[in-house]
Design a protein around this motif. Structure first.
Motif, PDB file in Angstrom:
ATOM      1  N   ILE A 139      -4.464  29.035  13.878  1.00 45.91           N
ATOM      2  CA  ILE A 139      -4.406  27.679  13.335  1.00 45.91           C
ATOM      3  C   ILE A 139      -4.243  26.722  14.514  1.00 45.91           C
ATOM      4  N   ILE A 140      -5.176  25.813  14.671  1.00 48.14           N
ATOM      5  CA  ILE A 140      -5.155  24.871  15.795  1.00 48.14           C
ATOM      6  C   ILE A 140      -4.423  23.585  15.413  1.00 48.14           C
ATOM      7  N   LEU A 141      -4.833  22.991  14.305  1.00 49.26           N
ATOM      8  CA  LEU A 141      -4.206  21.784  13.767  1.00 49.26           C
ATOM      9  C   LEU A 141      -4.019  21.961  12.267  1.00 49.26           C
ATOM     10  N   PHE A 142      -2.974  21.342  11.741  1.00 45.27           N
ATOM     11  CA  PHE A 142      -2.725  21.381  10.298  1.00 45.27           C
ATOM     12  C   PHE A 142      -2.189  20.008   9.914  1.00 45.27           C
ATOM     13  N   ASP A 143      -3.065  19.185   9.331  1.00 42.62           N
ATOM     14  CA  ASP A 143      -2.732  17.771   9.091  1.00 42.62           C
ATOM     15  C   ASP A 143      -2.195  17.178  10.394  1.00 42.62           C
ATOM     16  N   ASN A 144      -1.107  16.438  10.299  1.00 47.22           N
ATOM     17  CA  ASN A 144      -0.484  15.900  11.525  1.00 47.22           C
ATOM     18  C   ASN A 144       0.861  16.578  11.776  1.00 47.22           C
ATOM     19  N   ILE A 145       0.988  17.813  11.293  1.00 48.76           N
ATOM     20  CA  ILE A 145       2.257  18.544  11.375  1.00 48.76           C
ATOM     21  C   ILE A 145       2.552  18.950  12.812  1.00 48.76           C
ATOM     22  N   VAL A 146       3.823  18.826  13.189  1.00 48.99           N
ATOM     23  CA  VAL A 146       4.347  19.388  14.425  1.00 48.99           C
ATOM     24  C   VAL A 146       5.414  20.393  14.031  1.00 48.99           C
ATOM     25  N   SER A 147       5.193  21.658  14.385  1.00 50.25           N
ATOM     26  CA  SER A 147       6.111  22.711  13.965  1.00 50.25           C
ATOM     27  C   SER A 147       6.398  23.645  15.127  1.00 50.25           C
ATOM     28  N   ASN A 148       7.676  24.000  15.297  1.00 53.43           N
ATOM     29  CA  ASN A 148       8.045  25.000  16.305  1.00 53.43           C
ATOM     30  C   ASN A 148       8.521  26.282  15.641  1.00 53.43           C
ATOM     31  N   ASP A 149       8.072  26.480  14.405  1.00 54.20           N
ATOM     32  CA  ASP A 149       8.350  27.708  13.682  1.00 54.20           C
ATOM     33  C   ASP A 149       7.878  28.898  14.519  1.00 54.20           C
ATOM     34  N   ASP A 150       8.729  29.920  14.669  1.00 52.28           N
ATOM     35  CA  ASP A 150       8.353  31.073  15.486  1.00 52.28           C
ATOM     36  C   ASP A 150       7.115  31.785  14.957  1.00 52.28           C
ATOM     37  N   PHE A 151       6.877  31.678  13.661  1.00 48.44           N
ATOM     38  CA  PHE A 151       5.760  32.387  13.036  1.00 48.44           C
ATOM     39  C   PHE A 151       4.436  31.672  13.267  1.00 48.44           C
ATOM     40  N   VAL A 152       4.469  30.340  13.237  1.00 50.75           N
ATOM     41  CA  VAL A 152       3.234  29.580  13.468  1.00 50.75           C
ATOM     42  C   VAL A 152       3.587  28.251  14.129  1.00 50.75           C
ATOM     43  N   ILE A 172     -16.971  19.353  14.923  1.00 48.68           N
ATOM     44  CA  ILE A 172     -16.686  19.110  13.506  1.00 48.68           C
ATOM     45  C   ILE A 172     -15.550  18.112  13.272  1.00 48.68           C
ATOM     46  N   ALA A 173     -14.742  17.840  14.312  1.00 48.26           N
ATOM     47  CA  ALA A 173     -13.612  16.917  14.123  1.00 48.26           C
ATOM     48  C   ALA A 173     -13.278  16.195  15.417  1.00 48.26           C
ATOM     49  N   PRO A 174     -14.223  15.421  15.973  1.00 46.09           N
ATOM     50  CA  PRO A 174     -13.979  14.776  17.269  1.00 46.09           C
ATOM     51  C   PRO A 174     -12.837  13.769  17.241  1.00 46.09           C
ATOM     52  N   TYR A 175     -12.556  13.204  16.049  1.00 47.35           N
ATOM     53  CA  TYR A 175     -11.526  12.171  15.970  1.00 47.35           C
ATOM     54  C   TYR A 175     -10.196  12.698  15.437  1.00 47.35           C
ATOM     55  N   ALA A 176     -10.110  14.015  15.236  1.00 46.18           N
ATOM     56  CA  ALA A 176      -8.823  14.596  14.847  1.00 46.18           C
ATOM     57  C   ALA A 176      -7.818  14.317  15.960  1.00 46.18           C
ATOM     58  N   LEU A 177      -6.594  13.995  15.561  1.00 47.96           N
ATOM     59  CA  LEU A 177      -5.579  13.552  16.520  1.00 47.96           C
ATOM     60  C   LEU A 177      -4.585  14.667  16.826  1.00 47.96           C
ATOM     61  N   HIS A 178      -4.369  14.904  18.106  1.00 48.01           N
ATOM     62  CA  HIS A 178      -3.301  15.814  18.535  1.00 48.01           C
ATOM     63  C   HIS A 178      -1.976  15.068  18.364  1.00 48.01           C
ATOM     64  N   PRO A 179      -1.115  15.508  17.455  1.00 47.28           N
ATOM     65  CA  PRO A 179       0.069  14.702  17.112  1.00 47.28           C
ATOM     66  C   PRO A 179       1.135  14.625  18.202  1.00 47.28           C
ATOM     67  N   LEU A 180       1.084  15.498  19.193  1.00 49.11           N
ATOM     68  CA  LEU A 180       2.049  15.432  20.293  1.00 49.11           C
ATOM     69  C   LEU A 180       1.490  14.659  21.489  1.00 49.11           C
ATOM     70  N   MET A 181       0.236  14.902  21.814  1.00 49.81           N
ATOM     71  CA  MET A 181      -0.368  14.248  22.977  1.00 49.81           C
ATOM     72  C   MET A 181      -0.939  12.877  22.626  1.00 49.81           C
ATOM     73  N   ASN A 182      -1.033  12.589  21.318  1.00 50.14           N
ATOM     74  CA  ASN A 182      -1.551  11.305  20.839  1.00 50.14           C
ATOM     75  C   ASN A 182      -2.942  11.017  21.397  1.00 50.14           C
ATOM     76  N   LYS A 183      -3.776  12.058  21.400  1.00 48.81           N
ATOM     77  CA  LYS A 183      -5.155  11.915  21.852  1.00 48.81           C
ATOM     78  C   LYS A 183      -6.087  12.564  20.846  1.00 48.81           C
ATOM     79  N   ARG A 184      -7.300  11.987  20.750  1.00 46.17           N
ATOM     80  CA  ARG A 184      -8.317  12.567  19.888  1.00 46.17           C
ATOM     81  C   ARG A 184      -8.910  13.805  20.555  1.00 46.17           C
TER      82      ARG A 184
END
Length: 271
Positions: free
Chosen positions: A216-229, A249-261
């Motif tokens: 899983i690369i991105l999931f909505d705008n979730i930021v999770s440090n769960d050990d499982f995922v 397929i998603a050039p404008y998807a946002l990395h929620p930590l780096m705040n970059k597309r």
């Protein structure tokens, strides 16, 4: 986001752990809160662009009564997922279920449980460098599409890539797909690990050869440090073999930590 409410629907059903609850039944009080966009419905006076709450009320009551469950937690989860499956316009649903006759030998107004479920977008990276690599990837996508509450909505091209991390191995084929899902990240990850196992994935060496790798690369705008995922994937911004197909397929998807597309991350990496 607009809202539709159904408050305090009284339903008689046979849910509960105790035999008497299943035999005699009892009253439950159900409330729903739907999040959706009904602006088009409002402007055009068109019910088909919103939710027919009378129809929904009857459908939920039928679902509520068709099967006896021990836990009301099971009931609310079932109802929430039904609403999202039945009404694609609904983005999120909150379900509150009150049990006013809870058999606890004490006076109380009611016992209750509440849950929220939403329609989420996730991006999954796929890679293979053993055997018929293309078939492993194609088979994995087919299996993902068959998972309940998961719909594959986008597929990037499959690309040839050099090994990353551990270079003494065959080249990879990689791609990324987008899915719409009602599952949580943890639930989705369990399904992906199960598919890896079905496709003979063996974990012997980190970044080593594998029949199939599903992340899983991105999931909505979730930021999770769960050990499982961990979300976003902690190394996605370093991997061109992930960013290249993801950018398709998603050039404008946002990395929620780096705040970059995604297209910006790919450009940075290539520089």
């Amino acid at each position: 986001m607009d809202k539709v409410y159904l408050k305090d629907i009284e339903i008689f059903a046979n849910h509960g752990v105790f035999k008497e609850e299943k035999v005699l039944g009892q009253k439950f009080i159900l409330s729903l809160e739907l999040s959706l966009d009904f602006k088009e419905s409002a402007v055009n006076n068109d019910l088909t662009k919103s939710v027919h709450y009378g129809e929904l009320c009857h459908k939920v009551e039928k679902l509520f009564q068709e099967e006896s469950c021990d836990l009301i937690e099971t009931v609310v989860d079932k109802i929430a997922k039904f609403v999202l499956e039945e009404y694609k316009i609904v983005k999120e649903v909150k379900v509150l279920l009150k049990k006013p006759w809870a058999p606890i030998n004490r006076h109380l107004d009611y016992a209750a449980v509440e849950t929220s479920r939403k329609r989420s977008i996730a991006y999954i990276a796929l890679g293979s460098n053993i055997g018929d690599k293309k078939k492993y990837i194609e088979d994995a996508i087919v299996k993902i599409a068959k998972v309940k509450y998961v719909e594959v909505i986008k597929e990037a091209e499959i690309i040839d890539t050099k090994p990353w991390g551990y270079e003494e191995q065959d080249d990879f084929l990689n791609t990324v797909i987008g899915v719409e899902t009602l599952l949580t990240p943890q639930e989705l990850m369990k399904e992906l690990l199960s598919i890896e196992k079905e496709l003979d994935r063996v974990r012997e060496l980190r970044w080593g050869p594998r029949t199939i790798d599903l992340d899983i690369i991105l999931f909505d705008n979730i930021v999770s440090n769960d050990d499982f995922v961990i979300i976003p994937h902690p190394q996605m911004h370093l991997r061109e073999f992930v960013l290249e197909p993801l950018n398709q397929i998603a050039p404008y998807a946002l990395h929620p930590l780096m705040n970059k597309r995604v297209f910006e991350l790919l450009s940075d990496l290539k520089r």
